[in-house]
Motif scaffolding. Structure first.
Motif, short mmCIF file in Angstrom:
data_model
loop_
_atom_site.label_atom_id
_atom_site.label_comp_id
_atom_site.label_asym_id
_atom_site.label_seq_id
_atom_site.Cartn_x
_atom_site.Cartn_y
_atom_site.Cartn_z
N THR A 83 -5.46 -31.33 -3.02
CA THR A 83 -5.91 -32.91 -3.05
C THR A 83 -5.39 -33.48 -2.18
OG1 THR A 83 -4.19 -33.28 -4.68
CG2 THR A 83 -5.92 -32.57 -5.73
N ASP A 84 -5.69 -34.91 -1.98
CA ASP A 84 -5.16 -35.57 -1.05
C ASP A 84 -3.57 -35.77 -1.36
OD1 ASP A 84 -7.50 -35.96 0.22
OD2 ASP A 84 -7.81 -38.03 -0.73
N PHE A 85 -3.46 -35.81 -2.73
CA PHE A 85 -2.02 -35.96 -2.95
C PHE A 85 -1.03 -34.85 -2.70
CE2 PHE A 85 1.36 -35.23 -6.18
CZ PHE A 85 2.25 -36.18 -6.16
N GLN A 86 -1.67 -33.72 -2.88
CA GLN A 86 -0.83 -32.29 -2.82
C GLN A 86 -0.90 -32.28 -1.00
OE1 GLN A 86 -3.76 -29.75 -4.35
NE2 GLN A 86 -2.51 -29.50 -6.10
N GLN A 87 -1.56 -32.70 -0.40
CA GLN A 87 -1.65 -32.64 0.90
C GLN A 87 -0.54 -33.43 1.49
OE1 GLN A 87 -4.96 -31.96 3.61
NE2 GLN A 87 -5.99 -30.74 1.96
N ALA A 88 -0.58 -34.72 0.85
CA ALA A 88 0.62 -35.67 1.32
C ALA A 88 1.95 -35.34 1.30
CB ALA A 88 0.31 -37.13 0.53
N ILE A 89 2.09 -34.71 -0.09
CA ILE A 89 3.43 -34.00 -0.20
C ILE A 89 3.72 -32.78 0.63
CG2 ILE A 89 4.60 -32.66 -2.01
CD1 ILE A 89 4.61 -35.51 -2.64
N GLU A 106 12.74 -38.43 -3.99
CA GLU A 106 12.70 -38.91 -2.54
C GLU A 106 11.44 -38.53 -1.98
OE1 GLU A 106 13.49 -40.63 0.84
OE2 GLU A 106 14.46 -41.04 -0.81
N LEU A 107 11.20 -37.23 -1.98
CA LEU A 107 10.02 -36.70 -1.54
C LEU A 107 8.60 -37.52 -1.98
CD1 LEU A 107 8.59 -34.70 0.60
CD2 LEU A 107 8.53 -33.20 -1.56
N ALA A 108 8.43 -37.56 -3.28
CA ALA A 108 7.52 -38.47 -3.77
C ALA A 108 7.32 -39.81 -3.02
CB ALA A 108 7.60 -38.53 -5.32
N LYS A 109 8.60 -40.74 -3.05
CA LYS A 109 8.47 -41.67 -2.26
C LYS A 109 8.17 -41.78 -1.12
CE LYS A 109 12.32 -45.28 -1.25
NZ LYS A 109 13.52 -45.56 -1.49
N ARG A 110 8.66 -40.73 -0.19
CA ARG A 110 8.26 -40.73 1.53
C ARG A 110 6.61 -40.33 1.27
NH1 ARG A 110 12.81 -36.55 4.02
NH2 ARG A 110 14.48 -38.12 3.57
N ALA A 111 6.08 -39.62 0.45
CA ALA A 111 4.70 -39.37 0.41
C ALA A 111 3.89 -40.60 0.05
CB ALA A 111 4.50 -38.31 -0.47
N GLY A 112 4.53 -41.66 -0.36
CA GLY A 112 3.69 -42.93 -0.85
C GLY A 112 3.54 -43.05 -2.55
N SER A 113 4.17 -42.24 -3.26
CA SER A 113 3.95 -42.09 -4.80
C SER A 113 5.36 -42.19 -5.42
CB SER A 113 2.99 -41.01 -5.14
OG SER A 113 1.81 -40.78 -4.58
N PRO A 114 5.91 -43.00 -5.23
CA PRO A 114 7.45 -43.05 -5.77
C PRO A 114 7.74 -42.68 -7.13
CG PRO A 114 6.78 -45.30 -5.29
CD PRO A 114 5.79 -44.43 -4.89
N ARG A 115 6.62 -42.90 -8.09
CA ARG A 115 6.58 -42.49 -9.49
C ARG A 115 6.26 -41.03 -9.93
NH1 ARG A 115 5.23 -48.19 -12.70
NH2 ARG A 115 7.02 -49.33 -11.96
N ALA A 116 5.81 -40.42 -8.74
CA ALA A 116 5.30 -39.15 -9.06
C ALA A 116 6.00 -37.89 -8.84
CB ALA A 116 3.79 -39.01 -8.38
N TRP A 117 7.36 -38.21 -9.15
CA TRP A 117 8.31 -36.94 -8.65
C TRP A 117 8.02 -35.47 -9.53
CZ3 TRP A 117 11.27 -35.39 -12.74
CH2 TRP A 117 11.67 -36.22 -13.76
N GLN A 118 7.45 -35.69 -10.63
CA GLN A 118 6.93 -34.45 -11.52
C GLN A 118 5.84 -33.75 -10.97
OE1 GLN A 118 7.08 -36.22 -15.57
NE2 GLN A 118 9.03 -34.73 -16.02
N ALA A 119 4.76 -34.55 -10.49
CA ALA A 119 3.57 -34.28 -9.93
C ALA A 119 4.03 -33.54 -8.55
CB ALA A 119 2.64 -35.18 -9.87
N THR A 120 4.87 -34.28 -7.84
CA THR A 120 5.54 -33.53 -6.80
C THR A 120 6.01 -32.07 -6.75
OG1 THR A 120 6.19 -35.89 -5.80
CG2 THR A 120 7.19 -33.85 -4.80
N GLY A 121 6.62 -31.97 -7.91
CA GLY A 121 7.11 -30.38 -8.25
C GLY A 121 5.84 -29.56 -8.42
N GLN A 122 4.89 -30.17 -8.92
CA GLN A 122 3.78 -29.21 -9.39
C GLN A 122 2.91 -29.01 -7.76
OE1 GLN A 122 2.66 -27.57 -12.16
NE2 GLN A 122 4.62 -27.94 -12.74
N ALA A 123 3.06 -30.12 -7.08
CA ALA A 123 2.37 -29.60 -5.85
C ALA A 123 3.09 -28.70 -4.88
CB ALA A 123 2.30 -31.15 -5.22
N LEU A 124 4.33 -28.72 -4.93
CA LEU A 124 5.13 -27.88 -4.39
C LEU A 124 5.10 -26.40 -4.96
CD1 LEU A 124 8.44 -30.00 -3.52
CD2 LEU A 124 6.51 -29.43 -2.00
#
Length: 165
Positions: A83-89, A106-124
């Motif tokens: 997804t666009d979110f996954q690719q941004a991460i 911090e990675l979620a913040k850098r990708a423009g989704s500061p509250r999505a740190w759990q979703a960041t883990g799933q993207a990774l």
């Protein structure tokens, strides 16, 4: 798409999926055991006979250089999916310098989704190009977090890069 197999010291067995010009996926075949290959043992093993395509050969050589601490960045042609979110991460993860770590938050913040740190883990968790897109450099606020190649391998890669002792 074609599959190619490598065995590398410190990493173990990998399945590389490529098309004619790009690396599509790198999969850990089994969890890293923590044992390095002894000097003189094979550092690459092709299960099927033949020669690697140019991009897979390039990846193999760059991985070997990385494991010898002679390479800090990869120059590989690859294709990202998601997804666009996954690719941004994944794009932000690719920017984390060798020897440094960042938190999921911090990675979620850098990708423009500061509250999505759990979703960041799933993207990774769905990163199809581990090591090349260095998700091992992303850690939790209370520990290392997870890794598709196993926690032992994550620690090994971070130690190799000097991020942890």
């Amino acid at each position: 798409m074609n599959s190619h197999y490598l065995t590398l010291p410190q990493i173990g067995h990998l399945k590389i999926i490529s098309n004619k010009n790009h690396i599509i996926e790198i999969n850990f075949i089994s969890e890293f055991s923590g044992k390095d290959l002894e000097e003189g043992e094979a550092i690459s093993l092709k299960i099927f006979s033949g020669i690697y395509p140019a991009e897979v050969e390039k990846l193999k050589n760059q991985l070997i250089e990385y494991l010898k601490a002679d390479r800090r960045e990869f120059q590989i042609d690859y294709q990202l999916a998601g997804t666009d979110f996954q690719q941004a991460i994944l794009d932000e993860t690719a920017k984390i310098p060798y020897g440094q770590t960042v938190s999921y938050k911090e990675l979620a913040k850098r990708a423009g989704s500061p509250r999505a740190w759990q979703a960041t883990g799933q993207a990774l968790k769905n990163n199809r190009l581990p090591i090349i897109i260095p998700c091992h450099r992303v850690i939790g606020s209370s520990g290392l977090g997870g890794y598709n190649g196993g926690l032992k391998l994550k620690k090994t890669l971070l130690k190799l890069e000097g991020s942890i002792n």
